[in-house]
Design a protein around this motif. Structure first.
Motif, PDB file in Angstrom:
ATOM      1  N   THR A  86       4.047  -1.106  -7.660  1.00 27.31           N
ATOM      2  CA  THR A  86       3.694  -1.809  -6.425  1.00 27.31           C
ATOM      3  C   THR A  86       3.573  -0.829  -5.261  1.00 27.31           C
ATOM      4  O   THR A  86       4.053   0.303  -5.335  1.00 27.31           O
ATOM      5  CB  THR A  86       4.798  -2.835  -6.081  1.00 27.31           C
ATOM      6  N   ARG A 100      13.346  13.420   2.719  1.00 36.08           N
ATOM      7  CA  ARG A 100      13.518  12.055   2.188  1.00 36.08           C
ATOM      8  C   ARG A 100      13.575  12.091   0.663  1.00 36.08           C
ATOM      9  O   ARG A 100      12.773  12.788   0.023  1.00 36.08           O
ATOM     10  CB  ARG A 100      12.324  11.207   2.640  1.00 36.08           C
ATOM     11  N   VAL A 140      10.162  -6.306   5.598  1.00 35.40           N
ATOM     12  CA  VAL A 140       9.469  -6.048   4.322  1.00 35.40           C
ATOM     13  C   VAL A 140       9.579  -7.276   3.424  1.00 35.40           C
ATOM     14  O   VAL A 140      10.687  -7.775   3.175  1.00 35.40           O
ATOM     15  CB  VAL A 140      10.074  -4.814   3.593  1.00 35.40           C
TER      16      VAL A 140
HETATM   17  P1  AMP Z   1      10.782   3.298   5.842  1.00 34.39           P
HETATM   18  O1  AMP Z   1       9.518   4.015   5.565  1.00 34.39           O
HETATM   19  O2  AMP Z   1      11.959   4.201   5.968  1.00 34.39           O
HETATM   20  O3  AMP Z   1      10.655   2.281   6.923  1.00 34.39           O
HETATM   21  O4  AMP Z   1      11.108   2.469   4.509  1.00 34.39           O
HETATM   22  C1  AMP Z   1      10.205   1.652   3.863  1.00 34.39           C
HETATM   23  C2  AMP Z   1      10.982   0.580   3.154  1.00 34.39           C
HETATM   24  O5  AMP Z   1      10.077  -0.162   2.323  1.00 34.39           O
HETATM   25  C3  AMP Z   1      12.063   1.151   2.255  1.00 34.39           C
HETATM   26  O6  AMP Z   1      13.219   0.338   2.282  1.00 34.39           O
HETATM   27  C4  AMP Z   1      11.385   1.129   0.925  1.00 34.39           C
HETATM   28  O7  AMP Z   1      12.295   1.107  -0.134  1.00 34.39           O
HETATM   29  C5  AMP Z   1      10.560  -0.140   0.993  1.00 34.39           C
HETATM   30  N1  AMP Z   1       9.429  -0.068   0.063  1.00 34.39           N
HETATM   31  C6  AMP Z   1       8.374   0.755   0.143  1.00 34.39           C
HETATM   32  N2  AMP Z   1       7.562   0.584  -0.909  1.00 34.39           N
HETATM   33  C7  AMP Z   1       8.113  -0.364  -1.676  1.00 34.39           C
HETATM   34  C8  AMP Z   1       7.753  -0.981  -2.917  1.00 34.39           C
HETATM   35  N3  AMP Z   1       6.650  -0.655  -3.574  1.00 34.39           N
HETATM   36  N4  AMP Z   1       8.580  -1.928  -3.408  1.00 34.39           N
HETATM   37  C9  AMP Z   1       9.700  -2.278  -2.736  1.00 34.39           C
HETATM   38  N5  AMP Z   1      10.096  -1.740  -1.573  1.00 34.39           N
HETATM   39  C10 AMP Z   1       9.322  -0.787  -1.047  1.00 34.39           C
END
Ligand code: AMP
Ligand code: MG
Length: 337
Positions: free
Chosen positions: A113, A54, A179
């Motif tokens: 964040t 990743r 999200v």
């Molecule tokens: P996944 O683990 O593949 O389900 O992805 C997690 C999703 O949450 C991804 O699209 C990340 O970019 C988003 N994400 C995780 N942490 C943050 C953050 N601090 N701010 C914005 N988006 C986040």
């Protein structure tokens, strides 16, 4: 590396121990299978990124099992965030908060964040409780492939690369969590999921709804859910017309000796002969389609097809979340009919 496979009936203490000793454990959640590791340990998080391949600027979601745990990880929780937590936690909703320093920058992709989810699946909740650790858990697949919704797909991608895989049967929801950014006044939906915009707006009417423009969550710019085949969506008002259009396209591809297949809904199965056809389920049951989607995309890969046609479902409620994934899987190739 030897990967231990545990049945859900086995003592989860074994898996919790692996997590406490900095190992990686794949386990079911209500959305998709997750690849879990201690979210507070930079090295462990590095290993998660490595095992999945990743990109390191795609932050991880941290999974918790209590509001006390949340308090240790985030700086503030707004009143609106509390309302969303009351309504949808435990469950398939991830919230973005301002992070405390205790969470390594690696976990949050160098952002201020952090993404937090309180899942409802008993196995992951038990693992968090027994290990006493907040668990970083992205989907348990090689980055870029469709997320796994059963143990066979986890084994396919991660066997030999991680310490343990827990078999918890099929995931019920099948799409990753919704999200929502609650880290500022400007609350926004960053990724659609089974907790739909309509459901969120009932709780916090002022929430910002995504457009199809720029990717707003850092991970959304990456290639996702992509099967090996070139997938094209056919969009139209009438199901029958869509089927006829796909028939035409298939004839052309067959003339060109392409290995072509179709990912369709139950209602259109009878339109196609002598060609691999997979059904997502009935168009009248979007929950079922959501839970089948990733597995069907994986099955397309098993068939080693070069070209696949599928259909545009709709833009209502859960349809938005399903199409969000399917449009990515087809790299935005949509034919309007
Ligand atoms: P996944 O683990 O593949 O389900 O992805 C997690 C999703 O949450 C991804 O699209 C990340 O970019 C988003 N994400 C995780 N942490 C943050 C953050 N601090 N701010 C914005 N988006 C986040
Ligand atoms: Mg993922």
């Amino acid at each position: 590396m030897e990967t231990l496979i545990l049945k859900q009936t086995h003592d989860l203490e074994i898996a919790a121990n692996i997590l406490r000793q900095c190992g990686l454990v794949a386990c079911p959640t209500e959305t998709v299978y997750g690849l879990c590791g201690n979210a507070l340990d930079e090295k462990v998080v590095e290993n998660i990124f490595k095992a999945k391949g990743r990109p390191s600027d795609n932050p991880l979601i941290v999974h918790i099992c209590s509001l006390d745990m949340l308090e240790q990880l985030v700086l503030e929780v707004s009143d609106d965030a509390k309302k969303l937590m009351d309504a949808f936690w435990p469950g398939p909703l991830t919230l973005i908060f301002k992070s405390k320093d205790i969470i390594p920058l690696k976990t949050r992709g160098n952002l201020k964040t952090v993404a937090i989810r309180f899942p409802s699946n008993k196995i992951i909740v038990e693992l968090i409780k027994k290990s006493k650790l907040p668990l970083a858990a992205p989907s348990a697949n090689i980055s870029g492939k469709p997320s796994p919704t059963n143990i066979d797909r986890v084994i396919e991608d991660l066997y030999g690369k991680i310490d343990c895989i827990i078999d918890g049967g099929n995931c019920t929801i099948g799409l990753e969590s919704t999200v929502v950014d609650v880290s500022s006044e400007n609350m926004a939906i960053l990724r659609p999921g089974v907790i739909t915009t309509t459901m969120l707006k009932k709780i916090v009417p002022q929430i910002n709804v995504p457009t199809n423009a720029e990717p707003i969550a850092p991970g959304m710019k990456y290639k996702h859910y992509a099967p090996f085949a070139n997938v094209v969506i056919v969009k139209g008002e009438q199901l029958e017309k869509i089927a006829i259009k796909i028939q035409e396209l298939v004839i052309k591809d067959k003339l060109n000796k392409k290995r072509v297949g179709i990912l369709i809904v139950d209602e259109l199965m009878n339109y196609f002969d002598n060609i691999p056809v997979l059904s997502l389920g009935s168009i009248n049951n979007l929950e079922n389609i959501a839970s089948n989607l990733f597995e069907k995309l994986r099955q397309l890969d098993d068939l080693q097809l070069e070209q696949v046609y599928t259909i545009y479902l709709n833009d209502n409620n859960l349809g938005v979340s399903i199409m969000n994934r399917l449009v990515k899987a087809c790299n935005n190739q949509i034919i309007e009919n």
